[in-house]
Design an enzyme around this catalytic site. Structure first.
Site, PDB file in Angstrom:
ATOM      1  N   VAL A 184       0.836  -1.213   0.000  1.00 40.41           N
ATOM      2  CA  VAL A 184       0.000   0.000   0.000  1.00 40.41           C
ATOM      3  C   VAL A 184       0.868   1.260   0.000  1.00 40.41           C
ATOM      4  CG1 VAL A 184      -1.727   1.297   1.308  1.00 40.41           C
ATOM      5  CG2 VAL A 184      -1.918  -1.190   1.133  1.00 40.41           C
ATOM      6  N   GLY A 228      -3.650 -17.769  -4.513  1.00 36.14           N
ATOM      7  CA  GLY A 228      -3.048 -16.648  -3.779  1.00 36.14           C
ATOM      8  C   GLY A 228      -4.089 -15.697  -3.216  1.00 36.14           C
ATOM      9  N   LYS A 246     -12.240  -4.703  12.027  1.00 37.67           N
ATOM     10  CA  LYS A 246     -13.052  -3.749  11.255  1.00 37.67           C
ATOM     11  C   LYS A 246     -14.391  -3.497  11.959  1.00 37.67           C
ATOM     12  CE  LYS A 246     -10.724  -5.180   7.081  1.00 37.67           C
ATOM     13  NZ  LYS A 246     -10.743  -5.809   5.778  1.00 37.67           N
TER      14      LYS A 246
HETATM   15  N1  LIG Z   1      -3.297  -4.662   1.040  1.00 40.84           N
HETATM   16  C1  LIG Z   1      -4.578  -4.316   1.083  1.00 40.84           C
HETATM   17  O1  LIG Z   1      -5.381  -4.621   0.198  1.00 40.84           O
HETATM   18  C2  LIG Z   1      -5.076  -3.481   2.237  1.00 40.84           C
HETATM   19  C3  LIG Z   1      -6.402  -3.014   2.229  1.00 40.84           C
HETATM   20  C4  LIG Z   1      -6.838  -2.215   3.298  1.00 40.84           C
HETATM   21  C5  LIG Z   1      -5.972  -1.913   4.344  1.00 40.84           C
HETATM   22  N2  LIG Z   1      -4.709  -2.435   4.325  1.00 40.84           N
HETATM   23  C6  LIG Z   1      -3.830  -2.137   5.454  1.00 40.84           C
HETATM   24  O2  LIG Z   1      -2.756  -1.311   5.000  1.00 40.84           O
HETATM   25  C7  LIG Z   1      -1.589  -1.593   5.769  1.00 40.84           C
HETATM   26  C8  LIG Z   1      -0.437  -1.904   4.832  1.00 40.84           C
HETATM   27  O3  LIG Z   1      -0.750  -3.054   4.077  1.00 40.84           O
HETATM   28  P1  LIG Z   1       0.317  -3.669   3.074  1.00 40.84           P
HETATM   29  O4  LIG Z   1      -0.405  -4.686   2.290  1.00 40.84           O
HETATM   30  O5  LIG Z   1       1.045  -2.573   2.386  1.00 40.84           O
HETATM   31  O6  LIG Z   1       1.318  -4.378   4.134  1.00 40.84           O
HETATM   32  P2  LIG Z   1       2.823  -4.838   3.899  1.00 40.84           P
HETATM   33  O7  LIG Z   1       3.078  -5.042   2.447  1.00 40.84           O
HETATM   34  O8  LIG Z   1       3.069  -5.939   4.860  1.00 40.84           O
HETATM   35  O9  LIG Z   1       3.708  -3.559   4.331  1.00 40.84           O
HETATM   36  C9  LIG Z   1       3.877  -3.170   5.652  1.00 40.84           C
HETATM   37  C10 LIG Z   1       4.978  -2.120   5.715  1.00 40.84           C
HETATM   38  O10 LIG Z   1       5.068  -1.668   7.065  1.00 40.84           O
HETATM   39  C11 LIG Z   1       6.427  -1.639   7.418  1.00 40.84           C
HETATM   40  N3  LIG Z   1       6.589  -1.736   8.866  1.00 40.84           N
HETATM   41  C12 LIG Z   1       6.311  -2.780   9.687  1.00 40.84           C
HETATM   42  N4  LIG Z   1       6.624  -2.470  10.952  1.00 40.84           N
HETATM   43  C13 LIG Z   1       7.093  -1.200  10.938  1.00 40.84           C
HETATM   44  C14 LIG Z   1       7.598  -0.314  11.908  1.00 40.84           C
HETATM   45  N5  LIG Z   1       7.676  -0.685  13.173  1.00 40.84           N
HETATM   46  N6  LIG Z   1       7.987   0.921  11.530  1.00 40.84           N
HETATM   47  C15 LIG Z   1       7.909   1.318  10.234  1.00 40.84           C
HETATM   48  N7  LIG Z   1       7.454   0.507   9.251  1.00 40.84           N
HETATM   49  C16 LIG Z   1       7.070  -0.728   9.602  1.00 40.84           C
HETATM   50  C17 LIG Z   1       7.051  -2.793   6.699  1.00 40.84           C
HETATM   51  O11 LIG Z   1       8.448  -2.598   6.675  1.00 40.84           O
HETATM   52  P3  LIG Z   1       9.458  -3.591   5.896  1.00 40.84           P
HETATM   53  O12 LIG Z   1       9.254  -3.216   4.441  1.00 40.84           O
HETATM   54  O13 LIG Z   1      10.792  -3.198   6.412  1.00 40.84           O
HETATM   55  O14 LIG Z   1       9.029  -4.968   6.232  1.00 40.84           O
HETATM   56  C18 LIG Z   1       6.365  -2.653   5.339  1.00 40.84           C
HETATM   57  O15 LIG Z   1       7.041  -1.696   4.555  1.00 40.84           O
HETATM   58  C19 LIG Z   1      -1.949  -2.774   6.699  1.00 40.84           C
HETATM   59  O16 LIG Z   1      -2.270  -2.281   7.973  1.00 40.84           O
HETATM   60  C20 LIG Z   1      -3.175  -3.383   6.033  1.00 40.84           C
HETATM   61  O17 LIG Z   1      -4.031  -4.031   6.944  1.00 40.84           O
HETATM   62  C21 LIG Z   1      -4.242  -3.185   3.304  1.00 40.84           C
END
Ligand SMILES: NC(=O)c1ccc[n+]([C@@H]2O[C@H](COP(=O)([O-])OP(=O)(O)OC[C@H]3O[C@@H](n4cnc5c(N)ncnc54)[C@H](OP(=O)(O)O)[C@@H]3O)[C@@H](O)[C@H]2O)c1
Length: 372
Positions: free
Chosen positions: A14, A221, A239
């Protein structure tokens, strides 16, 4: 041109899509909103890039995105440095009008977010965790004027947005907030908030065995690497809690009654063992679907927020209702209120995906640009 300083936590799917969309929309935001979005700080788990003057230049942003997409760390870039203190990053990079965006999936961000609010910065969350820990944290992030004695202040329409925490970019939270703001009485919210579980329930309704559907979703997936992370329903429970708290109900995650799609005893199994054991559950689901059909109803994995309580799990709904007519992976939320009854206000559409979610985060950021 008005400058909009941005501090971004999280450069995963995201976060990266958000940065891409900011860069792609530069001309549009300049022409239509008189805004230039400057990313002053970008942080991942252990590292950060900070550029205080004009923000991180677009070529550097592109290079950083490529690095992260390849599984690297921001530290590998010449501008990268170690970070273990997001609050410190906000302290260094924050300035008047800054928007702090949380695209992590961790509650480690909470102190930095609370600090941001105290500094008068704006906050946008895609991350559900900060809103589902203690009630006080929820209040501080979503309400202004919280008193020192801990009383929740008034609802905050100007300093934070969290649209993508429920149903990705679908206008679920803004709909809820508008209903509440108008003084309408929200009697019940019922919704499906997981494309994966929607896929499973649609398969069940087509009389396919549970084990076959889950294996297929796993292979395609559609599920997390461990399908129990979806089937357990905890993400949906978060949620539901955010919706309930949005109504002003002081509930905690432990108050949400969650019925997952597998029994607790299967938590002991490895992923492979779990996949092999799935057929044990086929008969039970077949019986539930047949019983529902006999009553003119269908089974949905729904979150229900009503009567001061939250329930999440397989739920019987009228086949003719919006939820009952839903098929596939869309999210759908019904709001039954004083003014939307007996027909609910319905929000439906794609409830996941990094680009759709990032577009919702970006819309939140732009909305906050001109609030006080
Ligand atoms: N994907 C979707 O469709 C979707 C939809 C709605 C909401 N969301 C929400 O959006 C958020 C992000 O989703 P995503 O899919 O992008 O997740 P993701 O790919 O797992 O990315 C998470 C990011 O957060 C970073 N992170 C973790 N711990 C951290 C910390 N302590 N300090 C700073 N950065 C940190 C990670 O760092 P590293 O890169 O170093 O691991 C990574 O860059 C989540 O909360 C998810 O629930 C996602």
């Amino acid at each position: 041109m008005r400058e909009l300083p941005i501090i971004l936590f999280g450069v995963g799917g995201v976060g990266r899509a958000l940065v891409r969309q900011i860069v792609e929309n530069r001309e549009f935001h300049a022409n239509q909103y008189d805004l230039v979005l400057r990313i002053l700080a970008l942080c991942d788990r252990n590292s950060a890039v900070i550029e205080l003057d004009n923000g991180i230049a677009d070529p550097d942003l592109q290079a950083l995105l490529a690095l992260k997409a390849a599984g690297g760390s921001l530290l590998e870039h010449p501008l990268g440095a170690n970070q273990s203190d997001l609050k410190g990053i906000v302290d260094i990079a924050g300035r008047a009008g800054a928007v702090v965006v949380d695209c992590t999936a961790s509650d480690v961000t909470v102190p930095a977010l609370l600090f941001s609010i105290m500094q008068g910065y704006k906050v946008v969350l895609a991350n559900k965790k900060p809103l589902t820990v203690q009630q006080e944290v929820y209040d501080r992030l979503t309400r202004a004027g919280v008193t020192t004695t801990g009383n929740a202040g008034w609802r905050n329409l100007g300093q934070s947005r969290w649209e993508t925490t429920c149903g990705a970019a679908l206008p679920v939270i803004s709909t809820l907030n508008r209903l509440v703001a108008s003084g309408d009485e929200v009697q019940r919210i019922a919704g499906t908030f997981s494309g994966t579980l929607g896929y499973v329930m649609t398969g069940l309704q087509a009389q396919r065995p549970f084990s076959e559907i889950v294996r297929e979703a796993h292979q395609l997936g559609y599920t997390e690497p461990d399908p129990r992370d979806d089937l357990g329903g905890v993400d949906v429970a978060r949620k539901a809690l955010i919706l309930a708290r949005g109504l002003g109900w002081p509930l905690d995650l432990t108050d949400v009654q969650v019925t997952g799609l597998y029994p607790a005893r299967m938590n002991q199994l490895s992923i492979d063992e779990f996949m092999l054991a799935l057929p044990e559950l086929d008969q039970q689901f077949q019986a539930q679907v047949e019983a529902a059909l006999a009553e003119g109803k269908v089974l949905r994995f729904a979150a229900t927020v009503a009567d001061g309580q939250c329930r999440v799990g397989p739920t019987l709904v009228e086949a003719s209702s919006p939820l009952g007519r839903l098929g596939g992976t869309d999210n759908l939320v019904e709001f039954y209120t004083r003014w939307y009854n007996p027909n609910p206000l319905v929000v439906q559409g794609r409830g996941a995906g990094v680009d759709a979610t990032a577009s919702g985060v970006l819309a939140d950021v732009i909305e906050l640009a001109y609030t006080i």
